[in-house]
Design a protein around this motif. Structure first.
Motif, mmCIF file in Angstrom:
data_model
loop_
_atom_site.group_PDB
_atom_site.id
_atom_site.type_symbol
_atom_site.label_atom_id
_atom_site.label_comp_id
_atom_site.label_asym_id
_atom_site.label_seq_id
_atom_site.Cartn_x
_atom_site.Cartn_y
_atom_site.Cartn_z
ATOM 1 N N THR A 104 22.441 20.219 36.295
ATOM 2 C CA THR A 104 23.585 20.945 35.752
ATOM 3 C C THR A 104 24.592 21.156 36.874
ATOM 4 O OG1 THR A 104 22.225 22.081 34.117
ATOM 5 C CG2 THR A 104 24.359 23.078 34.647
ATOM 6 N N TYR A 111 29.015 23.463 34.361
ATOM 7 C CA TYR A 111 28.802 24.874 34.012
ATOM 8 C C TYR A 111 30.090 25.688 34.069
ATOM 9 C CZ TYR A 111 26.765 29.568 34.090
ATOM 10 O OH TYR A 111 26.449 30.883 33.813
ATOM 11 N N THR A 119 24.227 25.905 29.843
ATOM 12 C CA THR A 119 22.943 26.605 29.902
ATOM 13 C C THR A 119 22.070 26.184 28.738
ATOM 14 O OG1 THR A 119 23.970 28.505 31.005
ATOM 15 C CG2 THR A 119 21.819 28.857 29.988
ATOM 16 N N SER A 123 18.537 24.098 28.900
ATOM 17 C CA SER A 123 17.360 24.673 28.252
ATOM 18 C C SER A 123 16.767 23.724 27.225
ATOM 19 C CB SER A 123 17.748 25.996 27.594
ATOM 20 O OG SER A 123 16.609 26.646 27.087
ATOM 21 N N TRP A 140 20.507 23.188 40.002
ATOM 22 C CA TRP A 140 21.872 23.734 40.066
ATOM 23 C C TRP A 140 22.644 22.824 41.023
ATOM 24 C CZ3 TRP A 140 25.079 26.552 37.475
ATOM 25 C CH2 TRP A 140 26.147 27.212 38.072
ATOM 26 N N PHE A 158 23.035 31.653 35.701
ATOM 27 C CA PHE A 158 22.347 30.474 35.173
ATOM 28 C C PHE A 158 20.828 30.617 35.324
ATOM 29 C CE2 PHE A 158 20.630 26.161 36.036
ATOM 30 C CZ PHE A 158 20.877 25.582 34.804
ATOM 31 N N ILE A 162 17.867 30.843 32.462
ATOM 32 C CA ILE A 162 16.835 29.809 32.369
ATOM 33 C C ILE A 162 15.446 30.406 32.612
ATOM 34 C CG2 ILE A 162 15.947 27.719 33.457
ATOM 35 C CD1 ILE A 162 18.334 27.157 31.695
#
Length: 345
Positions: A104, A111, A119, A123, A140, A158, A162
């Motif tokens: 991500t 993001y 997010t 997921s 990340w 974030f 998660i």
């Protein structure tokens, strides 16, 4: 990876429209077993259970060293057609991958542009990989700017989301930043010690991957080495340190760094390629030297990248993902054929 051209090496790659990205991802869990695609053998999660760090190794619940091998997605804002249920079926059952890295991007249309969307997408991919028995690295993906503190607030949000959502799973690993650069190790360590407690408060036992400086090269790309991490490790348990290499460019000098560092530190190679960092000119003999070292030391790895652009680092042929057929070598680039064989072992 380090280079004057690295500022644009990923941003310059062709971006695809995000519209419909979530719609391309099938509802995960049960269909793989129900439609007969699930393997008869035990999955990696069933075999190894909850992983932990023991000494310089990643170990199974029984304390045995484990080497995870798999793929990294490209940025999840790009190539959604390569992130379908069929693609992950191929990765889990045909490639026999044990791990998926979900990247991500903090910026670059990721993001920062739509926190809720990305997010949810991360997921969803965690759930899809879990349903297929694979471990998942939630990455990340910071590149620019080089100081991860610039995106600290978003990183905390974030990982809070998660970790809260997936804290009951035994297969989630957290990579708290991607490639810091032009900041000292002390800055990265301070960042890690801000982010780790947010994860630990929700998911106290999962492995956390901490980036090393100079584009995750243990500082080597900016005239340092692993000694700075050895001398001043992050104040946390169950932590590993990341290393990235691109074999055509890094060659023997980066291999020596990985050799030295993995003898002293728990290391996970979360990003590597046989080509250069600009996606050109695969050097398979040089890459094999890295593969051999990582096998010898049981260093886990994820190859870059699960995409179908025209660069040598993409494992699928250009446009192959849109056809929706992923299993076997037919849809793969030359690099993809080679990497698939290495994942399969």
């Amino acid at each position: 990876m380090p280079s004057p051209t690295s500022r644009s090496r990923r941003a310059a790659w062709t971006s695809l429209a995000l519209a419909g990205a979530l719609g391309l991802l099938p509802a995960a869990p049960a269909h793989a077993a129900e439609d007969g695609k699930a393997p008869k053998a035990r999955t990696p999660i069933q075999t190894w259970g909850k992983l932990h760090v023991c000494g310089t190794q990643l170990c199974s619940r029984a304390g045995k060293p484990v080497q995870l091998r798999g793929m990294s997605t490209h940025g999840t804002q790009w190539y959604p057609q390569c992130l379908t249920g069929a693609a992950l079926d191929a990765l889990a059952y045909d490639w026999k991958a044990s791990v998926l890295r979900v990247s991500t991007y903090a910026r670059e249309g990721g993001y920062h542009a739509d926190p809720k969307k990305f997010t949810e997408l991360a997921s969803r991919l965690v759930d899809m990989a879990t349903a297929r028995g694979m471990y998942v690295i939630v990455d990340w993906h910071t590149i620019h700017p080089g100081d991860p503190h610039e995106d600290l607030d978003n990183a905390l949000k974030f990982f809070k989301a998660i970790a809260e959502r997936h804290k009951g799973k035994s297969n989630v690993i957290y990579e708290i930043a991607n490639e810091p650069h032009h900041v000292p190790w002390s800055t990265i360590k301070r960042y890690a010690e801000r982010v780790i407690p947010v994860i630990r408060s929700r998911d106290p036992d999962s492995v956390i991957l901490v980036p090393t400086r100079a584009w995750a090269t243990m500082g080597f790309a900016l005239q340092s080495d692993e000694k700075e991490v050895v001398a001043d490790p992050v104040r946390a348990t169950n932590v590993m340190y990341t290393f990235h290499f691109y074999a055509q460019a890094g060659r023997e000098q980066f291999l020596r760094v990985l050799d030295r560092a993995s003898a002293k530190l728990p290391v996970f190679v979360t990003e590597w390629g046989a080509a250069s960092w600009n996606g050109r000119n695969n050097d398979f003999p040089m890459a094999q030297k890295y593969i051999d070292l990582m096998a010898k030391r049981k260093i886990g790895w994820t190859n870059w990248a699960l995409s179908d652009n025209h660069k040598d680092l993409s494992v699928f042929k250009k446009g192959a993902c849109s056809a929706g057929k992923f299993a076997g070598p037919g849809a793969l680039s030359p690099g993809g054929v080679w990497v698939r064989n290495k994942v399969r072992g």
